[in-house]
Each structure stands twice: as structure tokens, then as C-alpha cells.
Design an enzyme around this catalytic site. Structure first.
Site, PDB file in Angstrom:
ATOM      1  N   ASP A  67       0.828  -1.210   0.000  1.00 56.61           N
ATOM      2  CA  ASP A  67       0.000   0.000   0.000  1.00 56.61           C
ATOM      3  C   ASP A  67       0.859   1.255   0.000  1.00 56.61           C
ATOM      4  O   ASP A  67       2.067   1.194   0.220  1.00 56.61           O
ATOM      5  CB  ASP A  67      -0.956   0.001   1.206  1.00 56.61           C
ATOM      6  N   ASN A 133      -8.114  -2.921  13.793  1.00 56.24           N
ATOM      7  CA  ASN A 133      -9.492  -3.182  13.364  1.00 56.24           C
ATOM      8  C   ASN A 133      -9.577  -4.369  12.399  1.00 56.24           C
ATOM      9  O   ASN A 133     -10.605  -4.596  11.783  1.00 56.24           O
ATOM     10  CB  ASN A 133     -10.093  -1.928  12.718  1.00 56.24           C
ATOM     11  N   HIS A 135      -7.659  -4.741   9.651  1.00 57.70           N
ATOM     12  CA  HIS A 135      -7.311  -4.474   8.251  1.00 57.70           C
ATOM     13  C   HIS A 135      -6.024  -5.184   7.856  1.00 57.70           C
ATOM     14  O   HIS A 135      -5.148  -5.430   8.677  1.00 57.70           O
ATOM     15  CB  HIS A 135      -7.278  -2.970   7.933  1.00 57.70           C
ATOM     16  N   GLU A 140      -9.805  -1.727   4.772  1.00 58.24           N
ATOM     17  CA  GLU A 140     -10.514  -1.460   6.016  1.00 58.24           C
ATOM     18  C   GLU A 140     -11.762  -2.344   6.115  1.00 58.24           C
ATOM     19  O   GLU A 140     -12.224  -2.895   5.105  1.00 58.24           O
ATOM     20  CB  GLU A 140     -10.931   0.023   6.048  1.00 58.24           C
TER      21      GLU A 140
HETATM   22  C1  GLP Z   1      -0.498   0.140   8.446  1.00 55.10           C
HETATM   23  C2  GLP Z   1      -0.207  -0.623   7.161  1.00 55.10           C
HETATM   24  C3  GLP Z   1      -0.568  -2.061   7.307  1.00 55.10           C
HETATM   25  C4  GLP Z   1       0.052  -2.613   8.566  1.00 55.10           C
HETATM   26  C5  GLP Z   1      -0.435  -1.879   9.761  1.00 55.10           C
HETATM   27  C6  GLP Z   1       0.120  -2.417  11.072  1.00 55.10           C
HETATM   28  O1  GLP Z   1      -1.830   0.444   8.599  1.00 55.10           O
HETATM   29  N1  GLP Z   1      -0.916  -0.110   6.037  1.00 55.10           N
HETATM   30  O2  GLP Z   1      -0.143  -2.783   6.177  1.00 55.10           O
HETATM   31  O3  GLP Z   1      -0.280  -3.961   8.694  1.00 55.10           O
HETATM   32  O4  GLP Z   1      -0.057  -0.530   9.609  1.00 55.10           O
HETATM   33  O5  GLP Z   1       1.096  -1.589  11.592  1.00 55.10           O
HETATM   34  P1  GLP Z   1       2.140  -1.986  12.686  1.00 55.10           P
HETATM   35  O6  GLP Z   1       3.022  -3.026  12.064  1.00 55.10           O
HETATM   36  O7  GLP Z   1       2.894  -0.732  12.975  1.00 55.10           O
HETATM   37  O8  GLP Z   1       1.369  -2.506  13.822  1.00 55.10           O
END
Ligand code: GLP
Length: 258
Positions: A67, A133, A135, A140
Site C-alpha cells: 500500500d 481493526n 485491516h 478497512e
Molecule cells: C499500516 C499498514 C498495514 C500494517 C499496519 C500495522 O496500517 N498499512 O499494512 O499492517 O499498519 O502496523 P504496525 O506493524 O505498525 O502494527
């Protein structure tokens, strides 16, 4: 789903990095799907170390990021492109032409990213993190399961979760992003989804044991034939509390090393 629980995130990150190194070394070409966020920071550091020790080369590797934010300059320190350069690409021998990101140029069809992935013979291993949440990527809750790469409006809770990367300033967090779709992710041949810390424990339990539902996007992974869930003890705390060390499908083993 294979569930692997490690005593801490360092051991888990060693496991993931070593698995990636072994796979790259045993294939002529390797297509790796990458995630941003804090979860894989240590894994990426380990990959850089492995490269510096001559244990692996990324010359034959192509990467596909999950992303990217929209509406911020590509060189902004919080773009995922910048994140990947800082934590991985700048320190390994990957060729720039082999680095792929979802298109953020609005003149380009977002789902053309799916065609690019297909033309390159698909993703061999996709790394995923999970949002609080549920995702995956930036899909989302409510995103349809057969989505290809698409534009998405970020949930307020996701913007809250990610403001820590923007000096805790919610106003600086973009409202939109482009993300691989759920279908795009499900087409990866193999998936590793990783979660660390107690804050993820409840959603991890829902992902593995909850009803498959578009309202918790990560539950779709129950339908993929080759998924490994990598957890530290804290992220595993709810499943362990509810099921002990064994359930009908999995025998959880605490791994102090791998
Ligand atoms: C962001 C990214 C996701 C990732 C998520 C979790 O939202 N777009 O791909 O899985 O963060 O983040 P973290 O690894 O900091 O918990």
C-alpha cells in the site's frame, strides 16, 4: 493456518528473516510482497545484516509493496516508499526496476497493479501486518473480498493508530491510500501475517477463530491454503487464555529459538 508463537519479537523476526533468506537462496527468481508499519522493522534489519554478511543477494528479487498513502509527496519521510528505502532498499542490492508500489498517480488505473503482479508471475511470499481493526494492507472493514488494488478512505481509527508516525499529529495523516485488494493478497502463493504486542491479541484471536466476514478483513486468510501466523507471546495471549496450548487444528509450541 499454521500458528507459530515465539517468546519475543526478536526471535520471531529472526525466524521470518531466515525463512525469507532461505527461500530467496533456493529459487532462481523470487517475488516478495512487503508490508510497512513497525512489525517488520527488525525483520528488515535482519535482511540487511544477512546481505552485508553475504548470506543473500536481492539481485533476482522483485518486491511488491502492499500500500501507499495518497496526497503526500513521494519523498515525504512518511510515505511507504520512503520507509522501505530507509529500512531496506538503500542497504541491499535490489535493482530499482524490481521495486513495485501501487500506483498513486490518479491518471493510472489502480488495478493495473494486479496486472503488473500477474505479468511478473505472482507473489511468492506476501508479508502482512494487521491493523487493530483487522485491516490487512489498507483494506478497512467492509472492503469486499473480491477487491483488486484500489483507492480507499482510511478509517479514523487507522489514522489514529498511524499518527505516531506523523509526530502524533492526526491532521498530518493522509485520508486516502491505495492498497492491494483482498483478492490481490489472496492470490499470493504463501502468506506470513505477523502481530506483536498485547494490543493485537484480541484481533489476532478474531482473525484465526472468528467468522469469516468482510467486517474483519483478516478473517479471509482462514480460506488461504498456505498462511503462517507469527506471534510473540503477548499477541498470542488471548488465544492462549481461551484455548490453552492446543486447539482442534493447531498445536501451539512456544519457540525460544527457531
Ligand atoms: C499500516 C499498514 C498495514 C500494517 C499496519 C500495522 O496500517 N498499512 O499494512 O499492517 O499498519 O502496523 P504496525 O506493524 O505498525 O502494527
Amino acid at each position: 493456518m499454521h500458528i507459530r508463537i515465539f517468546r519475543n519479537k526478536s526471535i520471531a523476526s529472526d525466524f521470518i528473516a531466515n525463512l525469507i533468506v532461505d527461500k530467496i537462496n533456493s529459487e532462481k527468481e523470487f517475488n516478495l510482497g512487503l508490508a510497512t508499519g513497525s512489525t517488520y522493522l527488525e525483520t528488515y534489519k535482519n535482511l540487511v545484516d544477512a546481505y552485508k554478511k553475504n548470506n543473500v543477494s536481492f539481485e533476482k528479487v522483485k518486491t511488491f509493496n502492499l500500500d501507499e498513502y495518497l496526497d503526500i509527496d513521494r519523498n515525504h519521510p512518511q510515505t511507504y516508499y520512503h520507509f522501505m528505502r530507509t529500512h531496506l532498499f538503500n542497504d541491499i542490492d535490489i535493482e530499482r526496476k524490481n521495486i513495485f508500489f501501487p500506483p498513486v498517480d490518479t491518471h493510472v488505473y489502480f488495478h493495473s497493479f494486479d496486472d503488473i503482479i500477474k505479468r511478473n508471475k505472482g507473489i511468492d511470499l506476501q508479508l502482512l501486518g494487521i491493523g487493530n481493526n483487522g485491516h490487512i494492507g489498507f483494506n478497512e472493514p467492509g472492503t469486499i473480498f473480491n477487491s483488486k488494488t484500489h483507492l480507499i478512505q482510511l478509517d479514523q481509527s487507522t489514522r489514529e493508530q498511524n499518527k505516531r508516525f506523523f509526530n502524533d499529529n492526526i491532521d498530518a495523516v493522509p485520508h486516502y491510500a491505495v492498497t492491494m485488494g483482498i483478492q490481490t493478497i489472496m492470490q499470493a502463493k504463501e502468506i506470513i501475517i505477523t502481530a506483536f504486542g498485547e494490543k493485537k491479541a484480541e484481533i489476532v484471536n478474531n482473525m484465526i477463530y472468528g467468522r469469516v466476514s468482510e467486517m474483519i478483513p483478516a478473517t479471509i486468510l482462514q480460506n488461504h491454503s498456505n498462511v503462517t501466523v507469527v506471534l510473540d507471546l503477548e499477541a498470542a495471549s488471548v488465544i492462549l487464555r481461551k484455548r490453552g496450548w492446543q486447539d482442534e487444528n493447531n498445536f501451539y509450541k512456544l519457540q525460544n529459538s527457531y
